[in-house]
Design an enzyme around this catalytic site. Structure first.
Site, PDB file in Angstrom:
ATOM      1  N   ASP A 119      27.144  17.174  54.018  1.00 44.28           N
ATOM      2  CA  ASP A 119      26.250  16.934  52.892  1.00 44.28           C
ATOM      3  C   ASP A 119      25.981  18.289  52.250  1.00 44.28           C
ATOM      4  O   ASP A 119      26.156  19.342  52.880  1.00 44.28           O
ATOM      5  CB  ASP A 119      24.943  16.286  53.366  1.00 44.28           C
ATOM      6  CG  ASP A 119      24.232  15.530  52.250  1.00 44.28           C
ATOM      7  OD1 ASP A 119      24.534  15.787  51.069  1.00 44.28           O
ATOM      8  OD2 ASP A 119      23.368  14.697  52.565  1.00 44.28           O
ATOM      9  N   TRP A 120      25.557  18.271  51.007  1.00 42.33           N
ATOM     10  CA  TRP A 120      25.458  19.514  50.231  1.00 42.33           C
ATOM     11  C   TRP A 120      24.443  20.458  50.856  1.00 42.33           C
ATOM     12  O   TRP A 120      23.330  20.073  51.148  1.00 42.33           O
ATOM     13  CB  TRP A 120      25.104  19.179  48.784  1.00 42.33           C
ATOM     14  CG  TRP A 120      26.310  19.049  47.894  1.00 42.33           C
ATOM     15  CD1 TRP A 120      26.516  19.700  46.717  1.00 42.33           C
ATOM     16  CD2 TRP A 120      27.487  18.254  48.090  1.00 42.33           C
ATOM     17  NE1 TRP A 120      27.741  19.368  46.174  1.00 42.33           N
ATOM     18  CE2 TRP A 120      28.361  18.470  47.003  1.00 42.33           C
ATOM     19  CE3 TRP A 120      27.898  17.379  49.096  1.00 42.33           C
ATOM     20  CZ2 TRP A 120      29.602  17.857  46.883  1.00 42.33           C
ATOM     21  CZ3 TRP A 120      29.141  16.753  48.985  1.00 42.33           C
ATOM     22  CH2 TRP A 120      29.966  17.004  47.889  1.00 42.33           C
TER      23      TRP A 120
END
Length: 779
Positions: free
Chosen positions: A227-228
């Site tokens: 995930d970012w």
């Protein structure tokens, strides 16, 4: 396998991190193109000018905003969800996007989860089948789907650092099961790991989740991506099999990987495995060039969004007032009628191509609308003038259609809800209308359950739950009110009478360091049915304008047939649900009912159809902690067929052959009789967890490090506490100026580990600043 012989170590390492916020690195000379990504669980969010906006603060390129996952789940219609996935894939091709970051399929563990709207259900079978349909639709357009967030992303509070403590059965039977199904049946080309820890290890560093389960047990051969700004230790995550880090790290993690290779702590073979998967996907997607779509396609997708909103709405109550006669005069009340609440907030926020509202569409449907009144302030707070106007307007009409629900500040990425209630000003409005004997039809908006004592009011004649219905929700509401569309949605999440009835109400969202899943396998209806806890509306519940009869049940181990007849006056669709009850000797350690299959059937008045349901062998099994695998036990299982988990219309029993429990195994499983209770003790939970629980709070005595967050500054010196206080004050000011999305996104900043600020900004100065701040607050 992609040929990597021509690539240097530097080139290989460069491919393991993004090139920008939304793209991967390219090597044109080696035929490796960049992969362009976009958020997209319920529509695309391709960024225009805000290249680093991963939380939906700025506007994106217009795209169709479809109903959210929690809404679509109530359609129980895999074909419809696949159709929406196909439409999202078509728009991705039009906008030159290679990978859609979705669907999300985490389990709706607690009613207050801030991101519940983005996930399908409390049930892993529903979640897995519908996510599979979405993936199939997206990937039919040669666009990659990236399922998320693997795994146990069950809360937004402290999501970057929280350690989700789950026992083996809860992990495999509940939280991993939907992912298992989508990997097996949907074959997604990408999978995103979650921010949180699971039993002490970050998800993107877990060898057990990424290697033992995902690749070895399930045979997954696609790409895994963080995930970012989700990277904690890039070398560890790469060694565990997390292939791609997003976004670009500014070269910092590339250097860490090279040093690990040079020191011998990371094998080049590990790098090659991940690079192979990245290059393979890049070359597959590069074959599919942009297809410019006509504007008429977006018009068709708006119609699809409207139809899906109508098919997903759930009629919770109807005292016979619906369908609403057009001979009645109508007062439309509620801020949501004019300014619809149609989607969630955060990274899933879509800039819609067009937007309906209920007020205009009710008029367009042909109703005699006497007046409209706002009724209440959107974000809470009492306003006597608005209330008086609504009461006066309601007196001029035969019936009031009142729009209520959760506002944008209540449901968002980065925060969980504080309670399960509607805003006080909305409750005050309905109470006042009830006192003056106004007949009401309530239209609810929101992505998760709310307490509904209003359902007991005699003057509340009907309640229609529209959830978050996307850009066509206004027309969908009008069509359902008039009967042009017959409601067919069924709840994919239980509605407790009050929040305190929920199995997690005393432990959600956990403590500072850990979140104990003391409910274990008893999530949602598995708890309510097993512990005989009354609910407001059960899982699978929903009313129709017609009625159905069930008859002639025939069963075998893997197949069920039953006749369904429409016994009412209009065409309608019924969702037939099949549940399995384990043998009586197993009920101490198994839920009383578990969904095994479902089907949606549409019938004309008087028509009968035979519905056939397939049951896979897996549905009879449970996860054995001793054997570390799923096991089916010999015994007599009940097959229950009905229109909800409580409304069982027909049942039969079948003897299933399998293994037998030893006395020692049975004794260990009996510990499950003490979990999923309202006051499960730490000791009882440790018995099923299998070891001593870790400390649930932060160590206040230790100095803060780059692994810590601004949230932990509350235990630092005056300077640290003042800095945190200032950020929280800014959040309050944003709320005051009606900027709830920006206000809630402040929690992303506050809960982000300090060392990840460089990942978030791409600037080396961010890490230097973080070190300077730490020096000051640790004095």
């Amino acid at each position: 396998m992609a040929k990597l012989d021509s690539l240097s170590l530097d080139e290989k390492v460069s491919l393991l991190s993004g090139d920008s916020f939304w793209t991967t690195q390219s090597l044109p000379d080696d035929d490796i193109a960049s992969i362009v990504m976009s958020d997209g669980p319920n529509g695309l969010r391709k960024q225009g000018g805000q290249a680093g906006d991963n939380l939906g603060i700025g506007k994106s390129v217009p795209a169709t905003c479809f109903p959210t996952a929690a809404t679509l789940a109530c359609s129980w219609d895999a074909a419809l969800v696949e159709e929406i996935g196909t439409a999202i894939g078509q728009e991705a091709r039009d906008q030159n996007i290679n990978m859609v970051l979705g669907p999300g399929l985490n389990i709706i563990r607690d009613p207050l989860g801030g991101r519940n709207f983005e996930y399908f259900s409390e049930d892993p079978y529903v979640s897995g089948t519908l996510a599979t349909a979405m993936v199939s639709g997206i990937q039919s357009q040669n666009v990659a789907a990236c399922v998320k967030h693997y795994a146990v992303n069950s809360q937004e509070t402290l999501r970057m650092t929280i350690d989700e403590i789950v026992d083996d059965r809860n992990l495999h039977e509940i939280h991993l099961e939907a992912f298992r199904r989508v990997v097996k049946y949907g074959q997604p080309q990408a999978l995103m790991t979650s921010y949180n820890k699971i039993n002490g290890s970050y998800a993107n560093e877990s060898n057990y989740l990424l290697q033992d389960v995902l690749r070895q047990q399930w045979g997954y051969d696609g790409l895994t991506v963080t995930d970012w700004v989700g990277t904690n230790d890039r070398v560890k995550s790469l060694a565990a099999g997390n292939d791609l880090e997003m976004p670009w790290s500014g070269g910092r993690t590339n250097r860490q990987i090279k040093r690990a290779v040079e020191s011998g702590s990371l094998a080049v073979a590990k790098i090659d495995e991940s690079v192979n998967r990245i290059v393979k996907l890049s070359r597959q997607l590069a074959k599919c060039t942009r297809i410019k779509q006509p504007s008429s396609l977006y018009d068709e997708h708006h119609k699809l969004s409207t139809r899906s909103a109508a098919e997903s709405a759930v009629l919770l109550k109807n005292d016979g007032i619906l369908p609403l006669s057009k001979f009645l005069s109508v007062a439309v009340i509620g801020d949501f009628a004019n300014k619809p609440r149609y989607q969630g907030a955060g990274s899933s926020m879509v800039n819609p191509t067009k937007l309906d509202n209920g007020l205009d569409e009710i008029k367009r449907e042909g109703y005699r609308v006497k007046n409209y009144s706002q009724g209440y302030k959107r974000f809470g707070g009492h306003n006597q003038r608005l209330l008086r106007q609504a009461l006066a307007n309601a007196k001029e009409a035969d019936v009031a259609v009142v729009f209520l629900g959760l506002d944008e500040s209540a449901e968002s990425e980065c925060i969980d809800r504080d309670n399960m209630k509607l805003n006080d000003n909305q409750l005050r409005l309905v109470n006042a209308l009830a006192r003056q004997q106004t007949k009401m039809v309530l239209i609810l908006s929101g992505g998760a359950p709310v307490e509904l004592p209003l359902a007991d009011y005699p003057t509340v004649k009907a309640i229609l739950q529209t959830h978050l219905g996307g850009q066509g929700s206004g027309e969908a509401v009008a069509s359902l009110l008039s009967g042009r569309v017959n409601p067919s949605g069924k709840l994919a999440t239980s509605y407790p009478l009050r929040y305190s009835d929920a199995p997690t109400s005393h432990i959600f969202p956990g403590q500072e360091a850990t979140s104990d899943h003391r409910e274990s396998i008893f999530v949602g209806y598995r708890y309510y049915e097993s512990r005989q806890q009354p609910v407001r509306y059960p899982f699978g519940y929903g009313l129709s304008y017609t009625s159905f009869a069930y008859s002639k049940l025939k069963v075998s181990k893997n197949h069920v047939k039953i006749n369904i007849k429409n016994t009412g006056p209009v065409q309608g669709s019924e969702i037939v649900q099949l549940y399995i009850t384990p043998p009586s000797t197993h009920r101490a350690f198994r839920p009383l009912k578990e969904l095994a299959a479902y089907a949606k059937v549409t019938l004309n008045p008087g028509e009968t159809k035979t519905v056939e349901l397939d049951i896979d062998n897996h549905s009879y099994s449970y996860y054995s902690p001793n054997k570390q695998s799923f096991v089916t036990l010999t015994g007599k299982y009940k097959l229950l067929v009905g229109s909800s988990v409580q409304d069982i219309k027909a049942q039969s029993s079948i003897l299933v052959s399998g293994s037998r429990l030893s006395s020692g195994e049975l004794d260990s499983l009996k510990a499950y009789s003490k979990v999923g209770l309202k006051k499960t003790s730490r000791k009882d939970f440790e018995a099923v967890y299998g070891q001593k629980l870790p400390s649930s709070n932060w160590d206040k005595s230790k100095k803060l490090t780059l692994d810590d967050t601004l949230h932990q500054f509350k235990y630092s010196n005056f300077i640290g506490r003042s800095l945190l206080g200032s950020l929280m004050s800014i959040r309050k000011i944003l709320f005051k100026f009606k900027k709830p999305v920006q206000a809630n996104n402040m929690m992303f900043v506050i809960n982000l580990p300090l060392k990840r600020y460089q990942l978030a900004t791409g600037k080396k100065s961010s890490k230097l600043l973080a070190r300077a701040v730490l020096f000051v607050v640790n004095i």
